[in-house]
Scaffold this active site. Sequence first.
Site, short mmCIF file in Angstrom:
data_model
loop_
_atom_site.label_atom_id
_atom_site.label_comp_id
_atom_site.label_asym_id
_atom_site.label_seq_id
_atom_site.Cartn_x
_atom_site.Cartn_y
_atom_site.Cartn_z
CB CYS A 107 5.75 -3.18 16.23
SG CYS A 107 7.63 -3.02 15.71
CB CYS A 163 2.56 -1.99 13.62
SG CYS A 163 2.76 -1.98 11.88
CB CYS A 215 0.87 6.13 11.81
SG CYS A 215 1.79 7.55 11.60
CB CYS A 262 3.10 7.47 3.36
SG CYS A 262 3.43 6.04 4.67
CB CYS A 275 7.00 -5.63 8.72
SG CYS A 275 8.08 -4.79 9.57
CG ASN A 322 -3.63 6.12 13.96
OD1 ASN A 322 -4.13 7.00 14.19
ND2 ASN A 322 -2.55 6.30 12.86
CB SER A 369 9.63 3.34 15.57
OG SER A 369 9.13 3.98 14.26
CG LEU A 370 12.46 5.82 21.77
CD1 LEU A 370 13.68 4.74 21.59
CD2 LEU A 370 13.22 7.20 22.29
CG HIS A 371 6.76 3.74 19.48
ND1 HIS A 371 6.13 4.66 19.13
CD2 HIS A 371 7.06 2.96 18.20
CE1 HIS A 371 6.18 4.60 17.76
NE2 HIS A 371 6.65 3.65 17.26
N GLY A 408 6.33 -2.06 6.19
CA GLY A 408 7.85 -2.90 5.98
C GLY A 408 8.89 -1.92 6.76
CD GLU A 409 13.15 -0.96 9.83
OE1 GLU A 409 12.05 -0.47 10.54
OE2 GLU A 409 13.96 -0.41 9.68
CD GLU A 411 -2.93 -0.77 2.32
OE1 GLU A 411 -4.27 -1.51 2.31
OE2 GLU A 411 -2.62 -0.62 3.40
N1 SAH Z 1 8.86 0.08 9.72
C1 SAH Z 1 9.28 1.43 10.04
C2 SAH Z 1 8.53 2.23 9.26
C3 SAH Z 1 6.92 1.97 9.07
S1 SAH Z 1 5.92 2.38 10.45
C4 SAH Z 1 9.25 1.76 11.52
O1 SAH Z 1 8.57 1.22 12.40
O2 SAH Z 1 9.61 2.91 11.99
C5 SAH Z 1 5.91 3.99 10.28
C6 SAH Z 1 5.53 4.77 11.67
O3 SAH Z 1 4.08 4.28 12.39
C7 SAH Z 1 6.27 4.01 13.06
O4 SAH Z 1 6.82 5.17 13.69
C8 SAH Z 1 5.65 3.17 13.67
O5 SAH Z 1 5.94 2.87 15.01
C9 SAH Z 1 4.26 3.80 13.70
N2 SAH Z 1 3.02 3.06 13.87
C10 SAH Z 1 2.94 1.83 13.73
N3 SAH Z 1 1.79 1.37 14.10
C11 SAH Z 1 1.28 2.40 14.66
C12 SAH Z 1 -0.16 2.70 15.32
N4 SAH Z 1 -1.17 1.62 15.44
N5 SAH Z 1 -0.63 3.94 15.59
C13 SAH Z 1 0.40 5.03 15.27
N6 SAH Z 1 1.54 4.95 15.00
C14 SAH Z 1 1.88 3.48 14.56
FE1 SF4 Z 2 7.11 -3.26 10.85
FE2 SF4 Z 2 7.34 -0.56 11.40
FE3 SF4 Z 2 5.18 -1.74 11.80
FE4 SF4 Z 2 7.07 -2.31 13.26
S1 SF4 Z 2 5.92 -0.40 13.29
S2 SF4 Z 2 5.88 -4.05 12.29
S3 SF4 Z 2 8.75 -2.40 12.16
S4 SF4 Z 2 5.95 -1.57 9.76
#
Ligand code: SAH
Ligand code: SF4
Length: 349
Positions: free
Chosen positions: A121, A124, A341, A110, A117, A298, A222-224, A167-168, A97
């Site tokens: 996580c 996600c 996201c 984007c 992936c 989200n 992506s720290l979180h 994807g990463e 997508e």
């Molecule tokens: N794999 C990479 C890039 C894709 S994700 C990464 O993880 O950074 C893009 C961003 O969306 C990342 O910061 C990820 O942590 C965030 N993300 C993933 N799931 C999310 C969600 N449900 N709500 C808000 N942000 C989310």
């Molecule tokens: Fe992959 Fe990024 Fe989603 Fe983590 S947040 S599963 S690294 S796409």
Amino acid sequence: MSDTSKQDFVFDLNRDRLREIIAALGEPSFRADQVWNALYVNLVENPDQISTLSKSLRTRLTSTLSFSHLDLVTRVSSKDGTTIKTLFRLPDGKKLESVLMRYDDRNTLCISSQSGCAMGCVFCATGQMGFARNLSSGEIVEQVLFFARELAAIGQSVTNIVLMGMGEPFHNYDAVLEAIRRLNDPLGFNLGARRFTISTVGIVPMIRRFADEKNQVNLAISLHAATDEQRSSLLPVNRKYPIKELLDACRYYVETTHRRITFEWALIQEVNDFEQDARELAALVKGLLCHVNIIPLNPTNKFTGKSTTHERALAFQAVLVKNGIPCTIRLRRGLDINAGCGQLASTVQ
Ligand code: SAH
Ligand code: SF4
């Protein structure tokens, strides 16, 4: 399903390789430059649209090369029309997508670096679907050209690209960097490196390698979470690359490139949105040239955590501000079409 995977895919090729292929067809090298210009400047979709070439060469190019790997399956637009999400099918049936976000002064695209992936996580949607395969550089490039063509038809262009789709990116490092270099080409698409942002979950060796490239591409992490226990429970990759190693690599990046780094923090209600979390985050990144992007979570199907409230997001931000950490709360976009996201993939299963 097409058999395009058996042919060379034109967007996988750099200029030198395209020259070789066109030379092998018995044509002078300026023909390759014409084709390159047609693909990346005039944004044509196939050789039939390149009127400067002979009919015979157009036919030979069509049988030698594949000009598209992305087959549009669905295209949905948010109610206000500013967010457009597309689902594409690849020649082998895998899906990906891309999301276009239109603002008054820019068009941010984007894009995906992989189908699915492998990082898992928990919050996600892409992580929840698992890994299908890496995209080739051309499959990354074609996402951009697809939207560039649409925007060109209304006199606009893609101004910014974020690798925040499926994807990463650092799990597919070479193809991602190759795609960016191809799109940078001043004789082609000519989008400057600083218009790109790579977001990574924190693959430490690749952050160091990326720092050594010394290019102008922006980097987001992506720290979180600010403790290993919590980060590992949300982002399994943290077990391999814990916070200390990650922050060391981030410091190396900033020292090497003198560029600011962005940290992303998705606020999950009563998980990582306490003021104490903000204090711990501030302590971690203190003194580092950085910016924190606060993203209200989200919703996704397989994660029960809730998004934070607006009040809690503001309180979190206030702690960072008090500690001198630059930060913004990112506006949520495209929620009505699951294009926020981490929501990509929701239409794929
Ligand atoms: N794999 C990479 C890039 C894709 S994700 C990464 O993880 O950074 C893009 C961003 O969306 C990342 O910061 C990820 O942590 C965030 N993300 C993933 N799931 C999310 C969600 N449900 N709500 C808000 N942000 C989310
Ligand atoms: Fe992959 Fe990024 Fe989603 Fe983590 S947040 S599963 S690294 S796409």
